[in-house]
Enzyme design. Structure first.
Site, PDB file in Angstrom:
ATOM      1  CE  LYS A 146      -3.312 -33.823 -14.028  1.00 40.65           C
ATOM      2  NZ  LYS A 146      -2.755 -35.161 -14.234  1.00 40.65           N
ATOM      3  CE1 TYR A 151      -5.850 -32.495 -11.650  1.00 34.14           C
ATOM      4  CE2 TYR A 151      -7.504 -31.202 -12.825  1.00 34.14           C
ATOM      5  CZ  TYR A 151      -6.755 -32.360 -12.697  1.00 34.14           C
ATOM      6  OH  TYR A 151      -6.911 -33.383 -13.599  1.00 34.14           O
ATOM      7  CB  SER A 171      -6.874 -31.994 -16.919  1.00 29.51           C
ATOM      8  OG  SER A 171      -8.139 -31.496 -16.566  1.00 29.51           O
TER       9      SER A 171
END
Ligand code: UDP
Length: 336
Positions: free
Chosen positions: A150, A146, A119
């Site tokens: 990743k 988050y 991402s």
């Protein structure tokens, strides 16, 4: 070839699954169905499994062997930035734990090709001069758990490459939007276009988070990429994994062109016919002014380029949204 797609029942995964099937690959999907929809995998085999559970290693190994899987496309993950800040341990368990189990199973089963969904959140709040694009060499600096998960998964993938020869490639998604088929629209209401569509069909005006950014119209700029273009990039990445010469393991997936929140809402007005008069609210914490991908690497090395623009994203998002969410609550401008 036979491809295991984790998260194949989800918004992006279902597009990838359909493209793989269209080109004649066999597909097996693993999904915990927490947000995915079983019917969206078409004729692919579907195994209901939460990758973060301890039993997942053995179960995945069994699936890889049973279906003689050649390559894995790993999309399954939790992806809500705000939720990740509230439940960091759970996000790490889900995203990093699940990834670790998958890697162990792949090593045990001798499956050595993986495409991983990463991402643009890995970049965090890049401190770039206005107009400068984000290359894959821009130092990652995630600002949410988050984004951290990743980045950690990218590192794990790389480490597995050194340790046991995994061929890994990560695609850093920018802002994904639209629908390749109306029935595969984004069922979640977590991003600008679905949130704005939800507002309009509920009789409210969309809200813009900040119009005082150092951009031309004062609203944030993002790189919106059509989900079908993104899905096509996955197939190119799979092909890349089969090549002997693989100089890179990370690729941005975007268009190289930014659109402001206002640009998107104007395009949405054109697609839907709504009379859009957005409300201006304060900034949302953690929003960088501009995030636009440099896409030269993926173009040059994978031979992939986007072909669909913002109008195709808002048109297809509306085409997918309207039948599910019923009659418009705000009258279109054309209707008076
Ligand atoms: N945004 C907005 N109003 C909304 C939802 C999003 O103005 O109701 C803005 C948000 O501040 C950001 C852009 O739209 O600048 C894209 O946000 P989204 O959450 O879709 O993706 P992000 O770039 O945060 O991953």
């Amino acid at each position: 070839m036979t491809v295991l797609v984790t998260g194949g029942a989800g918004y992006i995964g279902a597009h990838v699954v359909r493209l793989l099937q269209e080109r004649g690959d066999s597909v097996v999907v693993v999904d915990d169905l927490s947000s995915g929809i079983a019917e969206h995998v078409g004729s692919a085999a579907l195994v209901h499994l939460d990758l973060s559970t301890q039993e997942a290693v053995d179960k995945l190994e069994g699936i890889l062997n049973e279906y003689s899987v050649d390559a894995v496309i790993h999309i399954a993950a939790k992806k809500q930035v705000g939720e990740s800040a509230e439940r960091p341990a759970w996000y790490y368990a889900q995203n990093v734990g699940g990834f670790s189990h998958l890697l162990q199973a792949m090593q045990n089963a001798g499956v050595d090709k993986m495409m991983f969904s990463s991402s643009a959140a890995t970049y965090g709040l890049p401190n770039l001069p206005p107009g400068q694009l984000l290359t894959e060499d821009t130092a990652p600096n995630p600002i949410s758990p988050y984004g951290e998960t990743k980045l950690v998964c990218e590192w794990m993938m790389r480490a597995a490459g050194k340790a046991w020869g995994l061929r890994g490639v990560g695609l850093r998604y920018f802002n994904v939007a639209g629908a390749g088929w109306p029935e595969l629209g984004d069922p979640a209401v977590m991003n600008l276009i679905p949130i704005a569509l939800k507002a309009l069909t509920s009789g409210r005006q969309p809200v813009i988070f900040g119009q005082d950014y150092p951009t031309e119209d004062g609203t944030c700029i993002r790189d919106y990429i059509h989900v079908l273009d993104l899905a096509e990039a996955h197939l190119k990445a799979l092909d890349y994994l089969g090549r002997d010469d693989r100089p890179y393991d990370i690729f941005n997936v975007g268009t190289g062109t930014g659109s402001s929140v206002l640009d998107v809402l104007k395009q949405l007005a054109a697609s839907t016919g709504y009379d859009l008069q957005p409300t201006i609210a304060g900034r949302r914490p953690g929003d960088p002014a501009a995030l636009v991908a440099d896409v030269s690497r993926i173009q040059d090395v994978l031979g992939w380029k986007f072909t669909r623009g913002l109008a195709e994203m808002t048109d297809s998002a509306w085409e997918a949204w309207a039948p599910v969410h019923g009659a418009p609550a705000v009258l279109p401008a054309s209707a008076g």
